[in-house]
Design a protein around this motif. Structure first.
Motif, PDB file in Angstrom:
ATOM      1  N   PRO A 235       0.836  -1.206   0.000  1.00 20.76           N
ATOM      2  CA  PRO A 235       0.000   0.000   0.000  1.00 20.76           C
ATOM      3  C   PRO A 235       0.864   1.248   0.000  1.00 20.76           C
ATOM      4  N   PRO A 236       0.259   2.423  -0.239  1.00 16.36           N
ATOM      5  CA  PRO A 236       1.018   3.676  -0.162  1.00 16.36           C
ATOM      6  C   PRO A 236       1.413   3.975   1.278  1.00 16.36           C
ATOM      7  N   TYR A 237       2.592   4.535   1.451  1.00 14.60           N
ATOM      8  CA  TYR A 237       3.098   4.879   2.788  1.00 14.60           C
ATOM      9  C   TYR A 237       3.478   6.361   2.818  1.00 14.60           C
ATOM     10  N   TYR A 238       2.458   7.207   2.864  1.00 10.52           N
ATOM     11  CA  TYR A 238       2.722   8.643   2.958  1.00 10.52           C
ATOM     12  C   TYR A 238       2.912   9.005   4.423  1.00 10.52           C
ATOM     13  N   ALA A 239       4.024   9.671   4.714  1.00  6.00           N
ATOM     14  CA  ALA A 239       4.334  10.038   6.100  1.00  6.00           C
ATOM     15  C   ALA A 239       3.563  11.287   6.504  1.00  6.00           C
ATOM     16  N   ALA A 240       3.190  11.344   7.791  1.00  2.00           N
ATOM     17  CA  ALA A 240       2.511  12.523   8.334  1.00  2.00           C
ATOM     18  C   ALA A 240       2.722  12.548   9.839  1.00  2.00           C
ATOM     19  N   PRO A 241       2.676  13.737  10.437  1.00  2.96           N
ATOM     20  CA  PRO A 241       2.694  13.799  11.906  1.00  2.96           C
ATOM     21  C   PRO A 241       1.351  13.309  12.440  1.00  2.96           C
ATOM     22  N   ILE A 242       1.378  12.496  13.478  1.00  2.00           N
ATOM     23  CA  ILE A 242       0.141  12.174  14.187  1.00  2.00           C
ATOM     24  C   ILE A 242       0.282  12.670  15.620  1.00  2.00           C
ATOM     25  N   ILE A 243      -0.840  13.134  16.186  1.00  6.91           N
ATOM     26  CA  ILE A 243      -0.794  13.826  17.466  1.00  6.91           C
ATOM     27  C   ILE A 243      -2.052  13.517  18.282  1.00  6.91           C
ATOM     28  N   ARG A 244      -1.881  13.396  19.577  1.00  8.77           N
ATOM     29  CA  ARG A 244      -3.005  13.109  20.463  1.00  8.77           C
ATOM     30  C   ARG A 244      -4.017  14.255  20.440  1.00  8.77           C
ATOM     31  N   ASN A 245      -5.306  13.904  20.402  1.00 11.30           N
ATOM     32  CA  ASN A 245      -6.344  14.937  20.426  1.00 11.30           C
ATOM     33  C   ASN A 245      -6.274  15.770  21.705  1.00 11.30           C
ATOM     34  N   GLU A 246      -5.931  15.129  22.815  1.00  6.85           N
ATOM     35  CA  GLU A 246      -5.814  15.862  24.079  1.00  6.85           C
ATOM     36  C   GLU A 246      -4.727  16.919  23.993  1.00  6.85           C
ATOM     37  N   THR A 247      -3.663  16.604  23.297  1.00  6.52           N
ATOM     38  CA  THR A 247      -2.573  17.564  23.126  1.00  6.52           C
ATOM     39  C   THR A 247      -3.034  18.744  22.278  1.00  6.52           C
ATOM     40  N   LEU A 248      -3.821  18.463  21.235  1.00  8.16           N
ATOM     41  CA  LEU A 248      -4.311  19.538  20.377  1.00  8.16           C
ATOM     42  C   LEU A 248      -5.292  20.453  21.114  1.00  8.16           C
ATOM     43  N   LYS A 249      -6.013  19.913  22.072  1.00  8.08           N
ATOM     44  CA  LYS A 249      -6.906  20.761  22.867  1.00  8.08           C
ATOM     45  C   LYS A 249      -6.099  21.769  23.682  1.00  8.08           C
ATOM     46  N   LYS A 250      -4.934  21.339  24.171  1.00  8.15           N
ATOM     47  CA  LYS A 250      -4.070  22.238  24.942  1.00  8.15           C
ATOM     48  C   LYS A 250      -3.320  23.206  24.045  1.00  8.15           C
ATOM     49  N   TYR A 251      -2.876  22.711  22.896  1.00  8.64           N
ATOM     50  CA  TYR A 251      -2.045  23.527  22.008  1.00  8.64           C
ATOM     51  C   TYR A 251      -2.583  23.459  20.574  1.00  8.64           C
ATOM     52  N   PRO A 252      -3.728  24.060  20.305  1.00  7.60           N
ATOM     53  CA  PRO A 252      -4.300  23.987  18.947  1.00  7.60           C
ATOM     54  C   PRO A 252      -3.411  24.622  17.891  1.00  7.60           C
ATOM     55  N   GLU A 253      -2.473  25.485  18.322  1.00  6.26           N
ATOM     56  CA  GLU A 253      -1.583  26.125  17.361  1.00  6.26           C
ATOM     57  C   GLU A 253      -0.656  25.130  16.675  1.00  6.26           C
ATOM     58  N   LEU A 254      -0.517  23.922  17.256  1.00 12.00           N
ATOM     59  CA  LEU A 254       0.368  22.927  16.656  1.00 12.00           C
ATOM     60  C   LEU A 254      -0.120  22.460  15.290  1.00 12.00           C
ATOM     61  N   ILE A 255      -1.412  22.576  15.038  1.00 15.22           N
ATOM     62  CA  ILE A 255      -1.926  22.176  13.722  1.00 15.22           C
ATOM     63  C   ILE A 255      -1.297  23.038  12.633  1.00 15.22           C
ATOM     64  N   ALA A 256      -1.376  24.347  12.805  1.00 18.58           N
ATOM     65  CA  ALA A 256      -0.824  25.253  11.798  1.00 18.58           C
ATOM     66  C   ALA A 256       0.686  25.130  11.698  1.00 18.58           C
ATOM     67  N   VAL A 257       1.345  24.951  12.837  1.00 21.40           N
ATOM     68  CA  VAL A 257       2.810  24.857  12.841  1.00 21.40           C
ATOM     69  C   VAL A 257       3.273  23.616  12.084  1.00 21.40           C
ATOM     70  N   LEU A 258       2.757  22.452  12.442  1.00 23.95           N
ATOM     71  CA  LEU A 258       3.221  21.218  11.819  1.00 23.95           C
ATOM     72  C   LEU A 258       2.723  21.070  10.381  1.00 23.95           C
ATOM     73  N   ASN A 259       1.581  21.662  10.081  1.00 23.42           N
ATOM     74  CA  ASN A 259       1.088  21.595   8.703  1.00 23.42           C
ATOM     75  C   ASN A 259       1.906  22.458   7.744  1.00 23.42           C
ATOM     76  N   LYS A 260       2.822  23.269   8.280  1.00 25.60           N
ATOM     77  CA  LYS A 260       3.762  23.970   7.405  1.00 25.60           C
ATOM     78  C   LYS A 260       4.635  22.974   6.641  1.00 25.60           C
ATOM     79  N   LEU A 261       4.760  21.764   7.185  1.00 24.65           N
ATOM     80  CA  LEU A 261       5.567  20.722   6.541  1.00 24.65           C
ATOM     81  C   LEU A 261       4.790  19.976   5.464  1.00 24.65           C
ATOM     82  N   GLY A 262       3.482  20.210   5.397  1.00 24.97           N
ATOM     83  CA  GLY A 262       2.644  19.488   4.447  1.00 24.97           C
ATOM     84  C   GLY A 262       3.107  19.668   3.012  1.00 24.97           C
ATOM     85  N   GLY A 263       3.400  18.560   2.347  1.00 23.44           N
ATOM     86  CA  GLY A 263       3.824  18.591   0.952  1.00 23.44           C
ATOM     87  C   GLY A 263       5.210  19.151   0.712  1.00 23.44           C
TER      88      GLY A 263
END
Length: 299
Positions: A235-263
């Motif tokens: 199957p395809p093996y595309y790498a991505a950051p995975i992160i705990r939902n509880e962590t995102l509740k504390k630090y929602p800014e991590l979505i925008a920060v880590l998604n800077k690496l997207g593509g």
């Protein structure tokens, strides 16, 4: 005199309280990033760590080179780590125990949805490269047996020694599944070893065929021939950051920060990063920093 002692006591207690509060504040914003036990995953985790440190005030604790998929997955589920780099194909087959699907977008949507609902873990944007499994042989073996694609192994497998890391033998998309998909009865011999040893083994002629990740730097170092997966087993093996939902509740800014690496990381980029670490022996920290600077993500 009693009044002075009382004031001194209150002052001391107040100072300790303030110190405690300040200490608590300084340590309260922290995430733990883990990684698997091979260079690519370690480099990706370090890239994520440095980007978070550059763009936020969140402290990053690194738990790199932890072990295989199972170790990291259990750690993120139980809160031992908050983030690690994972691969869509691994999520689909090793963690969700689903059958192989070859459509990359479909695989991503499945793992994104199921990880969220089953495990409380969010998949962020894919990094761009597809580090799929493949079968590799030395140039000499490829020429001797006229090997171009995996199905070419069917008639000659009984003359060849196969070797791979332990995890490959425990996966649905691993050794047994590969043999079944291609109708291969057996190899001449089969060896299980640590990931770090398999390239040395095939390079020194101790074995003839091994599994590789498409972006491994050692493919270049040992001049390996990658066989075409002509039946589309892996199957395809595309790498991505995975992160705990509880962590995102504390630090929602991590979505925008880590998604800077997207593509931002192509197959060629990842191969080059792996080569720098595995062959040129540069430090992971140096390689990660150089990548982020080259993409304009840090200064």
């Amino acid at each position: 005199m009693k009044t002075i002692k009382k004031l001194l006591t209150l002052g001391l207690c107040g100072g300790l309280l303030i110190s405690s509060v300040l200490t608590g504040c300084s340590n309260s914003k922290k995430v733990v990033i883990g990684s698997k036990d091979f260079s690519e995953n370690i480099v990706l985790a370090e890239i994520m760590a440095q980007l978070i440190e550059n763009d936020t005030t969140i402290q990053v604790e690194r738990k790199l080179n932890m072990g295989g998929t199972f170790v990291n997955f259990e750690a993120i589920k139980n809160g031992g780590i908050d983030i690690y780099p994972e691969y869509t194909g691994t999520g689909l087959t090793a963690q969700l125990k689903m059958d192989v699907i070859n459509d990359a977008d479909q695989v991503y949507e499945i793992v994104k949805s199921e990880f969220d609902s089953q495990f409380g873990v969010t998949w962020l944007d894919p990094l761009g490269f597809n580090n799929t499994y493949a079968m590799g042989v030395t140039a000499e073996i490829a020429e001797k047996y006229n090997l171009e694609k995996n199905s070419d192994l069917i008639d000659v497998a009984s003359e060849l020694v196969f070797g791979a890391e332990h995890e490959f033998f425990d996966r649905q998309d691993g050794f047994e599944g590969f043999l079944e998909a291609y109708g291969i009865d057996s190899f001449k011999d089969v060896a299980k070893m640590n990931t770090a040893l398999k390239y040395q083994a095939i390079g020194s002629g101790q074995m003839d065929v091994t599994d590789v990740f498409a972006t491994d730097g050692q493919i270049v170092e040992y001049n390996l021939k990658i066989l075409e997966d002509d039946l589309g087993f892996f199957p395809p093996y595309y790498a991505a950051p995975i992160i705990r939902n509880e962590t995102l509740k504390k630090y929602p800014e991590l979505i925008a920060v880590l998604n800077k690496l997207g593509g931002k990381i192509s197959d060629e980029d990842m191969t080059a990063l792996n080569y720098q670490v595995d062959v040129e022996k540069k430090s992971v920290e140096e390689v990660a920093k150089g990548f982020l600077e080259s993409k304009g993500l840090v200064k």
